[in-house]
Structure formats: structure tokens, C-alpha cells
Design an enzyme around this catalytic site. Structure first.
Site, PDB file in Angstrom:
ATOM      1  N   PHE A 223      -0.141  -6.009   3.593  1.00 53.71           N
ATOM      2  CA  PHE A 223       1.119  -5.293   3.378  1.00 53.71           C
ATOM      3  C   PHE A 223       0.843  -3.814   3.268  1.00 53.71           C
ATOM      4  CE2 PHE A 223       1.637  -9.469   1.407  1.00 53.71           C
ATOM      5  CZ  PHE A 223       2.722  -9.946   2.102  1.00 53.71           C
TER       6      PHE A 223
ATOM      7  N   LYS B  93       3.199  -0.487  -3.976  1.00 54.75           N
ATOM      8  CA  LYS B  93       2.783  -0.220  -2.601  1.00 54.75           C
ATOM      9  C   LYS B  93       2.529   1.274  -2.435  1.00 54.75           C
ATOM     10  CE  LYS B  93       3.751  -1.089   2.212  1.00 54.75           C
ATOM     11  NZ  LYS B  93       4.460  -1.960   3.172  1.00 54.75           N
TER      12      LYS B  93
ATOM     13  N   ASP C 161      11.616  -9.101  10.040  1.00 58.06           N
ATOM     14  CA  ASP C 161      10.582  -9.730  10.871  1.00 58.06           C
ATOM     15  C   ASP C 161      10.158 -10.999  10.148  1.00 58.06           C
ATOM     16  OD1 ASP C 161       7.382  -8.495  12.186  1.00 58.06           O
ATOM     17  OD2 ASP C 161       8.583 -10.290  12.562  1.00 58.06           O
TER      18      ASP C 161
ATOM     19  N   ASP D 169       9.545  -8.908   3.914  1.00 56.65           N
ATOM     20  CA  ASP D 169       9.169  -7.930   4.928  1.00 56.65           C
ATOM     21  C   ASP D 169      10.233  -6.854   5.061  1.00 56.65           C
ATOM     22  OD1 ASP D 169       8.454  -6.679   7.486  1.00 56.65           O
ATOM     23  OD2 ASP D 169      10.364  -7.617   7.962  1.00 56.65           O
TER      24      ASP D 169
ATOM     25  N   THR E 282       0.812 -12.153  18.002  1.00 54.71           N
ATOM     26  CA  THR E 282       1.478 -13.347  18.491  1.00 54.71           C
ATOM     27  C   THR E 282       2.939 -13.063  18.829  1.00 54.71           C
ATOM     28  OG1 THR E 282       2.352 -15.489  17.860  1.00 54.71           O
ATOM     29  CG2 THR E 282       1.890 -13.950  16.066  1.00 54.71           C
TER      30      THR E 282
HETATM   31  C1  LIG Z   1      11.240  -4.843  -0.662  1.00 53.23           C
HETATM   32  O1  LIG Z   1       9.995  -4.865  -0.008  1.00 53.23           O
HETATM   33  C2  LIG Z   1       9.616  -3.741   0.694  1.00 53.23           C
HETATM   34  C3  LIG Z   1      10.396  -2.561   0.813  1.00 53.23           C
HETATM   35  C4  LIG Z   1       9.908  -1.474   1.556  1.00 53.23           C
HETATM   36  C5  LIG Z   1       8.672  -1.584   2.173  1.00 53.23           C
HETATM   37  C6  LIG Z   1       8.098  -0.460   2.966  1.00 53.23           C
HETATM   38  O2  LIG Z   1       6.908  -0.445   3.199  1.00 53.23           O
HETATM   39  N1  LIG Z   1       9.001   0.464   3.437  1.00 53.23           N
HETATM   40  C7  LIG Z   1       8.630   1.558   4.224  1.00 53.23           C
HETATM   41  C8  LIG Z   1       7.340   2.129   4.190  1.00 53.23           C
HETATM   42  C9  LIG Z   1       7.063   3.229   4.992  1.00 53.23           C
HETATM   43  C10 LIG Z   1       8.030   3.764   5.854  1.00 53.23           C
HETATM   44  C11 LIG Z   1       9.298   3.184   5.893  1.00 53.23           C
HETATM   45  C12 LIG Z   1       9.593   2.093   5.090  1.00 53.23           C
HETATM   46  C13 LIG Z   1       7.900  -2.748   2.085  1.00 53.23           C
HETATM   47  C14 LIG Z   1       8.377  -3.833   1.333  1.00 53.23           C
HETATM   48  N2  LIG Z   1       7.699  -5.071   1.201  1.00 53.23           N
HETATM   49  C15 LIG Z   1       6.390  -5.261   1.595  1.00 53.23           C
HETATM   50  O3  LIG Z   1       5.641  -4.411   1.959  1.00 53.23           O
HETATM   51  C16 LIG Z   1       5.910  -6.712   1.537  1.00 53.23           C
HETATM   52  C17 LIG Z   1       5.616  -7.177   0.131  1.00 53.23           C
HETATM   53  S1  LIG Z   1       4.405  -6.199  -0.645  1.00 53.23           S
HETATM   54  C18 LIG Z   1       4.610  -6.688  -2.310  1.00 53.23           C
HETATM   55  C19 LIG Z   1       4.036  -8.023  -2.702  1.00 53.23           C
HETATM   56  C20 LIG Z   1       4.680  -8.767  -3.680  1.00 53.23           C
HETATM   57  N3  LIG Z   1       4.232  -9.956  -4.103  1.00 53.23           N
HETATM   58  C21 LIG Z   1       3.084 -10.457  -3.579  1.00 53.23           C
HETATM   59  N4  LIG Z   1       2.421 -11.630  -3.853  1.00 53.23           N
HETATM   60  C22 LIG Z   1       1.300 -11.690  -3.056  1.00 53.23           C
HETATM   61  C23 LIG Z   1       1.238 -10.564  -2.250  1.00 53.23           C
HETATM   62  C24 LIG Z   1       2.375  -9.762  -2.580  1.00 53.23           C
HETATM   63  C25 LIG Z   1       2.856  -8.515  -2.115  1.00 53.23           C
END
Ligand SMILES: COc1ccc(C(=O)Nc2ccccc2)cc1NC(=O)CCSCc1cnc2[nH]ccc2c1
Length: 273
Positions: free
Chosen positions: A25, A43, A137, A155, A172
Site C-alpha cells: 500500500f 500512510k 480497483d 483501495d 494481471t
Molecule cells: C481510505 O483509504 C485510503 C485513502 C487514500 C489513499 C491514498 O493513498 N490516496 C492518495 C495518495 C496519493 C495521491 C492521491 C491519493 C489510500 C487509502 N488506502 C490504502 O492505501 C489501502 C489501505 S492502507 C491501510 C491499511 C489498513 N489496514 C491494514 N491491515 C493490513 C494492512 C493494512 C493497511
């Protein structure tokens, strides 16, 4: 979860724990909000990555949308903060991790469990669509499970995701609808197609159009070359639902509302969120 959204969070408010999802992630860490002891996923996104892809305004708009998304099957974005070189997203932590892992461990799911996940996904997607949020996705590794085993669509980050989507392209094609694979304009209905793919994979343990080479997967998707193996013995209702979702003409795919009313869902799912 952290209470007052208006509060300006900073890194000092958190104790950082182990890395999560092994970089899947992006860089996400387990973290604990010091005062409340509340566990979150933090994150970390590097600003130069955002600047490089000129994602700044999209990220802001997306953050506004996502902090407003409240659904039991959509992973929460509680808030965010930044320092000179990084942006931090305060995300809900799903204790039981990726649904993918469970699927790999058990090989395939019971019809009841598969129906519960499809019903949860359908409700989450209906909610996102009414909030005009698509580009989910939704493939197994983007689906997480909370401590009660409840499914969470995890996602987001479509802009970053779209980069990884290209990555996915060379990974894929299995989950992409024909109109996506053909790079045609696509709408909400791609998610209905993907629900059909996931339902098949939950029940048979492999996606329906899997093939050795990408070109063969591509051909099978375009042909909707769908077949049901004789084992495992899957109910006619389940096959019926899959067949009504894996339809090339996106306007003819079963709607989210009709999915919730389908006999296979009704039979297997009490009012499960
Ligand atoms: C609401 O969610 C998100 C909202 C925004 C973004 C994001 O990156 N936005 C973005 C970034 C840059 C430019 C533009 C937009 C990502 C997520 N979500 C994730 O990345 C996946 C779960 S990560 C957390 C998590 C939780 N619980 C877990 N348990 C095990 C692993 C794990 C992993």
C-alpha cells in the site's frame, strides 16, 4: 477514532509500529495515537512524488471526499497532516489484513461466506456510487478484513492507484472489465463486472479468465469465455448471479440493487453489513 477532525495532527501524536502490507500500500505503518491509545494505519506519501505527478489538487479534493465517506464496508480516512517533505494519511487499521490471504489459505470460500462478502461489497459500492466515487480497483488484495472479519474496501488513491493500475496491467488483467481492457470510457458498471469476477474467484479459488499468458486472458475477457468447472459443486443460483454480472454490454449487467435482491444473496445472507 481520533475525535475532533479539525485538530491539526502531527507525527508527535503517534507512536509508529511495524510496517503494514509490506509496501503493497505504499509505505504504511501501524501506529498508535498516544493520548487515546487508538490504533490506526499511517500512510506516508512523499510530497516530491505528488509534485512529480502534479497530484496536489487531486489529492486535496480526494481527501475531502474520502474523509466524508462513512460506511461499515469502506476503510475510513480519519484525517491527514504533513511536514516539509511528507503527507501522512490517518487510516483505519483492518486487524485481519488482506482478504486475499484468507482466500489463499482456504483455497476457496463457502457459498455463505462468499455471499456475505459480495453483499458487503455491493452495499459499499452502492454507497460510493451515490457519493459519485468510482474507480474502486476492487480486487482481493484491495479488500481488507477488520477484527470481526467484516470486509473493508481499502483501495483508494486512484491517482497513485492508476499508476499501479498500469503496474497491474503488466501484473494481471484478470479483474478488468472489457471496456477497461479496451481502454474505452468506462463508468460505474465496471464495478459490477468486477463483482462477478470476485464472486467466481471466491467460489472456485481462481479468477474466471485466468490464463498462462496475458494475451490469452485478454482474449478470454473480450470473448467473455466463462465456464464453470464441475468441481467444486457450486449452486445454480451462484452461477446465475455470476452469469448476470459477467456480461460484455455494461448496460446489461445486473445492477447493485438487483444483486442485493438476488436469490443466492437472500438465501445466504441475513442482514449482514
Ligand atoms: C481510505 O483509504 C485510503 C485513502 C487514500 C489513499 C491514498 O493513498 N490516496 C492518495 C495518495 C496519493 C495521491 C492521491 C491519493 C489510500 C487509502 N488506502 C490504502 O492505501 C489501502 C489501505 S492502507 C491501510 C491499511 C489498513 N489496514 C491494514 N491491515 C493490513 C494492512 C493494512 C493497511
Amino acid at each position: 477514532p481520533p475525535k475532533n477532525p479539525k485538530k491539526q495532527w502531527s507525527l508527535n501524536d503517534f507512536e509508529i509500529g511495524k510496517p503494514l502490507g509490506k509496501g503493497k500500500f505504499g509505505r504504511v505503518y501501524l501506529a498508535r495515537e498516544v493520548k487515546s491509545g487508538f490504533i490506526v494505519a499511517l500512510k506516508v506519501i512523499f510530497k516530491e512524488q505528488i509534485e512529480k505527478y502534479r497530484l496536489h489538487h487531486q489529492l486535496k479534493r480526494e481527501m475531502e471526499i474520502q474523509t466524508s465517506l462513512r460506511h461499515p464496508n469502506v476503510l475510513r480516512l480519519y484525517g491527514w497532516f504533513h511536514d516539509e517533505e511528507r503527507i501522512y494519511l490517518i487510516l483505519e487499521y483492518a486487524h485481519r489484513g488482506e482478504l486475499y490471504r484468507e482466500l489463499r489459505k482456504t483455497g476457496r470460500l463457502s457459498e455463505k461466506q462468499a455471499a456475505i462478502y459480495i453483499a458487503s461489497l455491493t452495499q459499499a459500492l452502492a454507497y460510493c456510487h451515490e457519493k459519485h466515487v468510482i474507480h474502486r480497483d476492487i480486487k482481493p488484495e484491495n479488500l481488507l478484513l477488520d477484527h470481526e472479519g467484516r470486509l473493508k474496501i481499502a483501495d483508494f488513491g486512484w491517482s497513485v492507484q492508476s499508476r499501479s493500475k498500469r503496474h497491474t496491467m503488466c501484473g494481471t488483467l484478470d479483474y478488468l472489465a472489457p471496456e477497461m481492457v479496451e481502454n474505452k470510457a468506462h463508468d460505474y458498471a465496471v464495478d459490477n463486472w468486477t463483482l462477478g469476477i470476485l464472486c467466481y474467484e471466491f467460489l472456485y479459488g481462481v479468477p474466471p479468465f485466468e490464463a498462462e499468458r496475458q494475451t490469452d486472458t485478454f482474449r478470454r475477457i473480450m470473448k467473455v469465455d466463462l465456464s464453470f468447472p464441475s468441481t467444486p459443486d457450486v449452486s445454480a443460483e451462484a452461477k446465475n448471479l455470476i452469469s448476470q454480472l459477467l456480461v460484455k454490454d455494461s448496460s446489461k449487467r445486473l445492477s447493485l440493487q438487483k444483486i442485493t435482491e438476488h436469490p443466492w444473496i437472500i438465501k445466504n445472507v441475513t442482514s449482514h453489513d
